[in-house]
Enzyme design. Structure first.
Site, PDB file in Angstrom:
ATOM      1  N   ASP A 179       6.039  -4.967   6.127  1.00  0.00           N
ATOM      2  CA  ASP A 179       6.751  -6.178   6.557  1.00  0.00           C
ATOM      3  C   ASP A 179       6.755  -7.280   5.489  1.00  0.00           C
ATOM      4  OD1 ASP A 179       3.964  -6.410   7.025  1.00  0.00           O
ATOM      5  OD2 ASP A 179       4.319  -8.118   8.340  1.00  0.00           O
ATOM      6  N   ASP A 232       2.477  -0.451  11.749  1.00  0.00           N
ATOM      7  CA  ASP A 232       2.367  -1.760  12.398  1.00  0.00           C
ATOM      8  C   ASP A 232       3.621  -2.614  12.218  1.00  0.00           C
ATOM      9  OD1 ASP A 232       2.078  -2.083   9.704  1.00  0.00           O
ATOM     10  OD2 ASP A 232       0.403  -3.477   9.810  1.00  0.00           O
ATOM     11  N   ASP A 279      -0.194   2.272   8.487  1.00  0.00           N
ATOM     12  CA  ASP A 279      -0.721   1.546   9.652  1.00  0.00           C
ATOM     13  C   ASP A 279       0.204   1.576  10.881  1.00  0.00           C
ATOM     14  OD1 ASP A 279      -2.912   0.919   8.159  1.00  0.00           O
ATOM     15  OD2 ASP A 279      -2.343  -1.155   7.764  1.00  0.00           O
ATOM     16  N   ARG A 321       1.171  -5.180  -5.344  1.00  0.00           N
ATOM     17  CA  ARG A 321       1.467  -6.400  -4.583  1.00  0.00           C
ATOM     18  C   ARG A 321       1.643  -7.483  -5.639  1.00  0.00           C
ATOM     19  NH1 ARG A 321      -2.864  -3.892  -1.155  1.00  0.00           N
ATOM     20  NH2 ARG A 321      -1.810  -3.162   0.716  1.00  0.00           N
ATOM     21  N   GLY A 345       0.839  -1.211   0.000  1.00  0.00           N
ATOM     22  CA  GLY A 345       0.000   0.000   0.000  1.00  0.00           C
ATOM     23  C   GLY A 345       0.866   1.250   0.000  1.00  0.00           C
ATOM     24  N   ARG A 380      -6.125  -2.768   8.959  1.00  0.00           N
ATOM     25  CA  ARG A 380      -6.630  -4.134   8.822  1.00  0.00           C
ATOM     26  C   ARG A 380      -6.209  -4.963  10.026  1.00  0.00           C
ATOM     27  NH1 ARG A 380      -5.854  -5.798   2.949  1.00  0.00           N
ATOM     28  NH2 ARG A 380      -3.731  -5.236   3.464  1.00  0.00           N
ATOM     29  N   THR A 405       4.248   2.619   5.545  1.00  0.00           N
ATOM     30  CA  THR A 405       2.863   2.153   5.703  1.00  0.00           C
ATOM     31  C   THR A 405       2.117   3.111   6.630  1.00  0.00           C
ATOM     32  OG1 THR A 405       1.442   0.519   6.799  1.00  0.00           O
ATOM     33  CG2 THR A 405       3.749   0.463   7.402  1.00  0.00           C
TER      34      THR A 405
END
Ligand code: F6P
Length: 327
Positions: free
Chosen positions: A107, A134, A132, A76, A15, A176, A130
């Site tokens: 990751d 995360d 996120d 992706r 993303g 997500r 990212t």
């Protein structure tokens, strides 16, 4: 003896996130400063497999530091997951003489890089891009700050209309597997409740608290839910609440991909520039197959094969802050 890197391939994968362009600019210009050649690879690993690779100059990255998205585009790539796809990618790198890679992504992209490096002995450096936030091993990821500020700006606007109509709004933000955007934007906008994947959601507690608030005529409420919450997203929650509390005027707002776009914040531009600069330093110094993070305001390097999604342990204090401040 580590091999000297002379030609660097650069790609963005997974993303997109605001600040990726600032990182691209930093890698290209630091590379050229050190007399390396830098090659842009289009659409992540797909460009490697399809030989969509071009030489970048200092001017190729002019006027991009303030732009969202990624000039290298992203994807992706399924083919790269297979040994045959990776072999094709390697053969294409060989055609250009590329002997080092910088991968800006999450990751999953880092683990793909590690596998590739093990198979073909090409040093790889990751930069965490990212929204996120995360990834374990860094306090910041490129794009999180911008995304969370976009969410805050949007939620503030929703609050205006919620207030005008005395309504409950359930606002879904991205994430997500991680609730960082929900947690930060929820605290910053004075949400009454924040639902995140890392924490068990007790909807009946939420119903009880809304009932109690309604009794004392507090009708304006915002609930922020991360898209990956185990109860479901904003629509599922709204259906449940409407069933239990039909008298409440409830509306749903899903913020979606607006959180991924837009001009990067100052913070994202700065961390992207620092990380991009250090990616080249790592390649030159032989610090290979790591991703560049920042911890306690210092550069921090984590082996690519240890790049894992960060499952945050939610400090009860954070949730207590939400509860006390939203009364
Ligand atoms: O980049 C991370 C992320 O934005 C997640 O928060 C979200 O679930 C996902 O990407 C959406 O991906 P896509 O744009 O491929 O639907």
């Amino acid at each position: 003896m580590t091999k000297k890197v002379t030609k660097v391939g650069l790609l963005t994968s997974g993303g997109d996130s605001p600040g990726m362009n600032a990182a691209i600019r930093a890698v290209v210009r630091t590379g050229i400063y050190h007399n390396l050649e830098v090659f842009g690879i289009m659409r992540g690993y797909s460009g490697m497999v399809e030989n969509d690779i071009f030489k970048m100059e200092s001017r190729s990255v002019a006027n991009i530091i303030q732009r969202g998205g990624t000039i290298l585009k992203t994807a992706r790539c399924m083919e790269f997951m297979e040994p045959a796809g990776r072999k094709k990618a390697y053969d294409n790198l060989q055609k250009h003489g590329i002997d080092g890679l910088v991968i800006i992504g999450g990751d999953g992209s880092f683990r793909g890089a590690q596998t590739f490096s093990n198979e073909f002995d090409i040093p790889c450096i990751g930069l965490p891009g990212t929204i996120d936030k995360d990834i374990a091993g860094t306090d910041f990821t490129i794009g999180f700050d911008t995304a969370v500020n976009t969410a805050v700006e949007a939620i503030d606007k929703v609050r205006d209309t919620a207030d005008a109509h005395d309504r409950l709004f359930i606002i879904e933000v991205m994430g997500r597997d991680a609730g960082y955007i929900a947690l930060h934007s929820g605290i910053a906008t004075g949400a009454e409740n924040i639902l995140i994947p890392e924490r068990k959601t007790n909807v009946d507690d939420i119903i009880q608290s809304l009932e109690e608030k309604s009794k004392r005529k507090k009708l304006v409420n915002l609930i922020i839910v991360a898209e990956g919450d185990e109860f479901g997203g904003a629509n599922e929650l709204s259906t449940y609440i409407k069933e239990k509390l039909p008298a409440l005027e409830t509306r749903v707002c899903i913020l979606g991909h607006i959180q991924r776009g837009g001009s990067p914040s100052c913070m994202d531009r700065v961390i992207a520039s620092r990380m991009g600069y250090h990616a080249i330093e790592c390649l030159i110094e032989g610090k290979h197959n790591v991703f560049v993070g920042i911890q306690n305001n210092k550069m921090h390097y984590t082996p690519l094969n240890e790049a894992v999604k960060k499952k945050q342990r939610i400090n009860e204090e954070w949730m207590n802050i939400v509860k006390i401040l939203a009364t």
